[in-house]
Design a protein around this motif. Structure first.
Motif, short mmCIF file in Angstrom:
data_model
loop_
_atom_site.label_atom_id
_atom_site.label_comp_id
_atom_site.label_asym_id
_atom_site.label_seq_id
_atom_site.Cartn_x
_atom_site.Cartn_y
_atom_site.Cartn_z
N LEU A 138 -27.15 18.63 43.86
CA LEU A 138 -25.79 18.92 43.40
C LEU A 138 -24.75 18.61 44.47
O LEU A 138 -23.66 18.12 44.17
CB LEU A 138 -25.68 20.38 42.97
CG LEU A 138 -26.40 20.75 41.67
CD1 LEU A 138 -26.29 22.25 41.42
CD2 LEU A 138 -25.82 19.99 40.50
N GLN A 193 -21.75 15.99 44.23
CA GLN A 193 -20.40 16.46 44.51
C GLN A 193 -19.69 15.54 45.50
O GLN A 193 -18.52 15.21 45.33
CB GLN A 193 -20.45 17.90 45.05
CG GLN A 193 -19.12 18.49 45.38
CD GLN A 193 -18.45 19.12 44.20
OE1 GLN A 193 -18.76 18.83 43.05
NE2 GLN A 193 -17.53 20.00 44.46
N ALA A 239 -16.51 21.56 37.47
CA ALA A 239 -17.76 22.09 36.92
C ALA A 239 -18.87 22.10 37.97
O ALA A 239 -19.64 23.07 38.08
CB ALA A 239 -18.19 21.27 35.71
N LEU A 240 -18.94 21.04 38.79
CA LEU A 240 -19.94 21.00 39.86
C LEU A 240 -19.70 22.09 40.90
O LEU A 240 -20.64 22.69 41.42
CB LEU A 240 -19.94 19.63 40.54
CG LEU A 240 -20.81 18.56 39.92
CD1 LEU A 240 -20.56 17.22 40.58
CD2 LEU A 240 -22.26 18.93 40.02
N LEU A 287 -18.32 25.04 40.41
CA LEU A 287 -18.78 26.31 39.83
C LEU A 287 -20.30 26.39 39.80
O LEU A 287 -20.89 27.42 40.12
CB LEU A 287 -18.22 26.49 38.43
CG LEU A 287 -16.73 26.81 38.34
CD1 LEU A 287 -16.30 26.85 36.88
CD2 LEU A 287 -16.41 28.11 39.03
N THR A 288 -20.95 25.28 39.45
CA THR A 288 -22.42 25.27 39.39
C THR A 288 -23.02 25.47 40.78
O THR A 288 -23.99 26.23 40.93
CB THR A 288 -22.90 23.94 38.79
OG1 THR A 288 -22.26 23.74 37.52
CG2 THR A 288 -24.40 23.92 38.61
N ILE A 289 -22.46 24.81 41.77
CA ILE A 289 -22.97 24.97 43.14
C ILE A 289 -22.80 26.41 43.60
O ILE A 289 -23.68 26.98 44.26
CB ILE A 289 -22.27 23.98 44.09
CG1 ILE A 289 -22.77 22.57 43.81
CG2 ILE A 289 -22.50 24.35 45.55
CD1 ILE A 289 -22.01 21.49 44.55
N THR A 290 -21.68 27.03 43.25
CA THR A 290 -21.46 28.43 43.63
C THR A 290 -22.49 29.33 42.98
O THR A 290 -23.06 30.22 43.63
CB THR A 290 -20.04 28.87 43.22
OG1 THR A 290 -19.10 28.01 43.86
CG2 THR A 290 -19.78 30.29 43.62
N LEU A 291 -22.74 29.12 41.69
CA LEU A 291 -23.72 29.95 40.99
C LEU A 291 -25.13 29.74 41.52
O LEU A 291 -25.88 30.69 41.72
CB LEU A 291 -23.66 29.68 39.49
CG LEU A 291 -22.37 30.12 38.79
CD1 LEU A 291 -22.38 29.66 37.34
CD2 LEU A 291 -22.22 31.62 38.87
N VAL A 292 -25.50 28.49 41.75
CA VAL A 292 -26.85 28.19 42.24
C VAL A 292 -27.06 28.75 43.64
O VAL A 292 -28.11 29.34 43.94
CB VAL A 292 -27.12 26.67 42.19
CG1 VAL A 292 -28.38 26.30 42.94
CG2 VAL A 292 -27.21 26.20 40.76
#
Length: 146
Positions: free
Chosen positions: A6, A10, A64-65, A67-72
């Motif tokens: 990711l 990014q 979106a990336l 947010l996804t990196i933060t969640l992961v």
């Protein structure tokens, strides 16, 4: 592994987004290309619409990336750093205490003399306009007349 992939995506999206923004004109004309009919895809208006639309799409992908990196990364690390604090071990009486100043250690050879005087080297002033032997100002520039 997923976080690394990711992050690479990014970085690629960031570089392409930077390139797209730099290609666009500040007035929104994008590339400033002229010629051709108004219906052509790569006319000035067509290029501007394409770059603007692609910039918006990549901006959404970047968001979106992120947010996804933060969640992961939050799931991989086991939650928030605040959740991992052991608050019960903190003593509330010690929280707002002024810091304790460390006691300076003075080496024995730099300690002051018994009478309290300090030995310091004499100041040496070097004036380039004074003669070294006589101490008079031969080489001093003349003062301007009023």
């Amino acid at each position: 592994m997923l976080l690394g992939i990711l992050l690479v995506i990014q970085i690629i999206v960031c570089l392409v987004l930077i390139g797209l923004v730099l290609l666009q004109r500040s007035e929104g004309g994008a590339l400033g290309m002229g010629g051709g009919g108004s219906g052509n895809f790569m006319s000035a208006r067509g290029a501007g619409d394409f770059l603007s639309r692609f910039t918006w799409i990549l901006g959404g992908v970047f968001f979106a990336l992120s947010l996804t990196i933060t969640l992961v990364s939050g799931r991989l690390s086991g939650g928030s750093a605040v959740d991992r604090l052991n608050i019960e071990s903190l003593d509330p009486t010690q929280l707002n205490q002024p810091p304790v100043a460390p006691i300076p250690s003075v080496p024995a050879e730099t300690a002051p003399a018994a009478d309290g005087s300090l030995d310091a080297p004499a100041a040496q002033i070097r004036n380039p306009f004074l003669d070294a032997e006589t101490g008079e100002g031969e080489g001093a520039p003349a003062a301007p007349a009023p």
